[in-house]
Scaffold this active site. Structure first.
Site, short mmCIF file in Angstrom:
data_model
loop_
_atom_site.label_atom_id
_atom_site.label_comp_id
_atom_site.label_asym_id
_atom_site.label_seq_id
_atom_site.Cartn_x
_atom_site.Cartn_y
_atom_site.Cartn_z
N ARG A 137 0.82 -1.21 0.00
CA ARG A 137 0.00 0.00 0.00
C ARG A 137 0.85 1.25 0.00
NH1 ARG A 137 -4.25 -0.22 4.38
NH2 ARG A 137 -5.32 -1.24 2.66
N TYR A 138 1.91 1.21 0.77
CA TYR A 138 2.75 2.40 0.94
C TYR A 138 4.02 2.25 0.11
CZ TYR A 138 -0.10 3.04 5.15
OH TYR A 138 -1.13 3.20 6.03
N ARG B 121 7.51 -0.03 1.47
CA ARG B 121 7.35 -1.01 2.54
C ARG B 121 6.09 -1.84 2.34
NH1 ARG B 121 5.67 3.81 4.32
NH2 ARG B 121 4.25 4.06 6.09
N CYS C 228 -3.98 -16.90 15.43
CA CYS C 228 -3.31 -16.30 16.57
C CYS C 228 -3.51 -17.22 17.76
CB CYS C 228 -3.93 -14.94 16.89
SG CYS C 228 -3.58 -13.74 15.62
N CYS D 258 -8.95 -12.08 19.28
CA CYS D 258 -9.52 -10.85 19.85
C CYS D 258 -10.84 -10.55 19.15
CB CYS D 258 -8.56 -9.69 19.65
SG CYS D 258 -6.84 -10.09 20.04
N CYS E 267 -10.86 -8.02 16.22
CA CYS E 267 -9.76 -8.16 15.24
C CYS E 267 -10.11 -7.55 13.89
CB CYS E 267 -9.42 -9.62 15.05
SG CYS E 267 -8.09 -9.84 13.83
N ARG F 54 -8.63 -8.30 11.17
CA ARG F 54 -8.44 -9.31 10.11
C ARG F 54 -9.28 -10.55 10.35
NH1 ARG F 54 -2.82 -7.70 10.13
NH2 ARG F 54 -2.85 -5.78 8.90
N ASP G 48 -11.07 -0.69 14.45
CA ASP G 48 -11.47 -0.65 13.05
C ASP G 48 -12.96 -0.98 12.93
OD1 ASP G 48 -9.12 0.18 11.75
OD2 ASP G 48 -8.24 -1.80 12.07
N ASP H 234 -7.10 4.06 11.02
CA ASP H 234 -6.78 3.48 9.71
C ASP H 234 -7.98 3.76 8.82
OD1 ASP H 234 -5.14 2.21 7.91
OD2 ASP H 234 -4.74 0.50 9.21
N LYS I 46 -3.01 4.72 7.22
CA LYS I 46 -2.95 5.19 8.60
C LYS I 46 -2.93 6.72 8.65
CE LYS I 46 -0.43 1.23 10.44
NZ LYS I 46 -0.28 0.39 9.24
C1 LIG Z 1 0.56 -0.55 9.15
C2 LIG Z 1 0.95 -0.94 7.83
C3 LIG Z 1 2.30 -0.85 7.43
C4 LIG Z 1 3.39 -0.32 8.33
O1 LIG Z 1 3.16 1.03 8.61
P1 LIG Z 1 4.19 1.87 9.52
O2 LIG Z 1 3.49 3.16 9.74
O3 LIG Z 1 5.45 2.00 8.74
O4 LIG Z 1 4.39 1.09 10.79
C5 LIG Z 1 2.61 -1.23 6.14
N1 LIG Z 1 1.66 -1.66 5.28
C6 LIG Z 1 0.37 -1.74 5.64
C7 LIG Z 1 -0.63 -2.19 4.64
C8 LIG Z 1 -0.03 -1.40 6.93
O5 LIG Z 1 -1.32 -1.49 7.27
S1 SF4 Z 2 -6.13 -8.42 16.80
FE1 SF4 Z 2 -6.43 -10.15 15.38
S2 SF4 Z 2 -4.40 -10.46 14.44
FE2 SF4 Z 2 -4.09 -9.26 16.34
S3 SF4 Z 2 -3.71 -10.77 17.95
FE3 SF4 Z 2 -5.90 -10.33 17.98
S4 SF4 Z 2 -6.81 -11.93 16.68
FE4 SF4 Z 2 -4.62 -11.86 16.23
#
Ligand SMILES: *Cc1c(COP(=O)(O)O)cnc(C)c1O
Ligand code: SF4
Length: 393
Positions: A120-121, A124, A133, A137, A140, A142, A302, A339, A346
């Site tokens: 996305r960025y 990185r 996990c 949670c 979560c 995801r 989220d 986010d 972010k």
């Molecule tokens: C959070 C995230 C990162 C890392 O972001 P930083 O601000 O550098 O910690 C990279 N890619 C994605 C898709 C993310 O959600």
């Molecule tokens: S928030 Fe989601 S990915 Fe993070 S520890 Fe909890 S269950 Fe795992």
């Protein structure tokens, strides 16, 4: 008197006596992992006032709780900050008008086809390696991937992901996440990290996001730390939402990671009823820097399906930030983040302490400053550009 309990069997600890007598350090992390509670009814003999949720809750998101985590839960209080994070609740029924998507961050749209890399960025990537996990949670972000039974992302996807990172020399930062990358065996991690280091020498920063040290601290072993050190993992971000999660065992395993030369950061999700209080946050972040773990991000919850009851309003997050900045050590103050939906990324949530405002007579601007305690001062000079005028011929 504690009952004598036979732990040789790989079975769940269904009575309070069994759970009380259980020592998480007495067996391997894999064995404890196999003892996780996966239905609320299994906790009936262990905790009081367990909510009898509809089975439909499980259609959206599975339940998994390690015995270690269950031991940290208040036996009676359903509003215990640990129970709120992990015990399923009828509040997870979809709220009218609330997002009903399981991918509200639009991660799938930014995933490189055939891989589990979210690019996305610039420079990185987020590399989602694991589908599970230690403890799930309820909020979560995801959910769409984390409660899969398979546990790990398909091997081919991992290979194609490594190929992608290896062939894109502009990628200088790889963040392994999931799910929890530390649910893998040491051998599997050794392989993935080793391939990344060998085939992608352009990657300057390799980091891991994991909640394992919080949910199943015995996962952190000298053998694991040796693997992380060998492949020069530079940073591990852990996720803690309440000071109650900081135990002597967690401190001990954090120290083990630090001894491998790895810097550690803390991520926190701002959760109603769990940590939406200035007192709780001050305590959490001060305890964190006491351990040498730097608070990094506080995320707003989220807008994922089934998490509406955890949302802390934006204006309250601003207040929480103001209750930290200036009031506790600077290194203990994290950046607050929302986010953005649909892949916006972010976005920092920052109250404004320094503001440029027009002067009433139209002659320019002034800078209005407000400190943490509410004292204000004007610094008009800060609005000027003092560089010498350039000579023109
Ligand atoms: C959070 C995230 C990162 C890392 O972001 P930083 O601000 O550098 O910690 C990279 N890619 C994605 C898709 C993310 O959600
Ligand atoms: S928030 Fe989601 S990915 Fe993070 S520890 Fe909890 S269950 Fe795992």
């Amino acid at each position: 008197m504690l009952q004598k309990v036979d732990f040789n069997l790989n079975k769940k600890l269904l009575t309070r006596a069994e759970l009380d007598a259980y020592d998480p350090e007495s067996e391997s992390w894999q064995k404890q992992f196999a003892r996780r509670y996966t239905h609320h009814a299994e906790l009936d003999g262990v905790l009081n006032n367990v909510e009898n949720v509809n089975e439909t809750v499980y259609n959206k998101f599975a339940i998994a709780i390690t015995p270690y985590m269950a031991k940290l839960m208040d036996r009676d209080d359903p509003n215990c900050p640990i129970r709120l994070q992990y015990m399923p609740s009828h509040h997870e029924e979809t709220k009218p008008g609330f997002a009903t998507s399981l991918d509200q961050l639009g991660e799938e749209g930014d995933t490189v086809p055939g891989t589990s890399v979210v690019h996305r960025y610039p420079r990185r990537v987020l590399f989602l390696v694991s589908n599970t996990c230690a403890t799930l949670c309820r909020f979560c972000t995801r959910k769409r991937m984390v409660s899969q039974p398979s546990g790990s992302v398909h091997k081919d996807e991992i290979e194609l992901s490594i190929d992608y990172i290896a062939s894109n020399t502009q990628i200088e930062d790889v963040l392994l996440s999931g799910g929890d990358p530390l649910t893998f065996t040491d051998e599997r991690l050794d392989y993935i990290l080793g391939e990344l280091r060998r085939r992608a020498p352009h990657v300057r920063f390799l980091r891991i996001g994991s909640r394992m040290v919080v949910q199943l601290p015995t996962r952190i072993t000298p053998e694991l730390c040796a693997v992380l050190e060998k492949h020069r993992v530079q940073m591990i971000n852990i996720h803690i939402d309440h000071p109650k999660e900081i135990t002597p065992l967690l401190r001990q395993r954090v120290k083990m990671i630090q001894k491998a030369g790895i810097m550690m950061g803390l991520q926190t999700v701002c959760l109603k009823g769990v940590n939406d209080s200035v007192e709780v946050m001050r305590d959490l972040f001060m305890q964190s820097i006491e351990m040498g773990v730097r608070p990094y991000y506080v995320y707003s919850t989220d807008m994922v399906e089934g998490a509406a009851h955890f949302i802390v309003p934006h204006r309250r997050m601003l207040e929480l930030y103001e209750g930290l900045r200036g009031w506790i050590s600077g290194p203990a103050v994290p950046t607050f983040i929302v986010d953005g939906m649909g892949g916006l990324g972010k976005l920092p949530i920052i109250p404004s302490y320094v503001r440029e405002e027009p002067l009433l007579d139209g002659s320019g601007t002034t800078i209005k400053c407000r400190n943490y305690a509410g004292k204000t001062v004007e610094m008009p000079g800060l609005g000027q550009d003092y560089s010498l005028p350039t000579q023109s011929n």
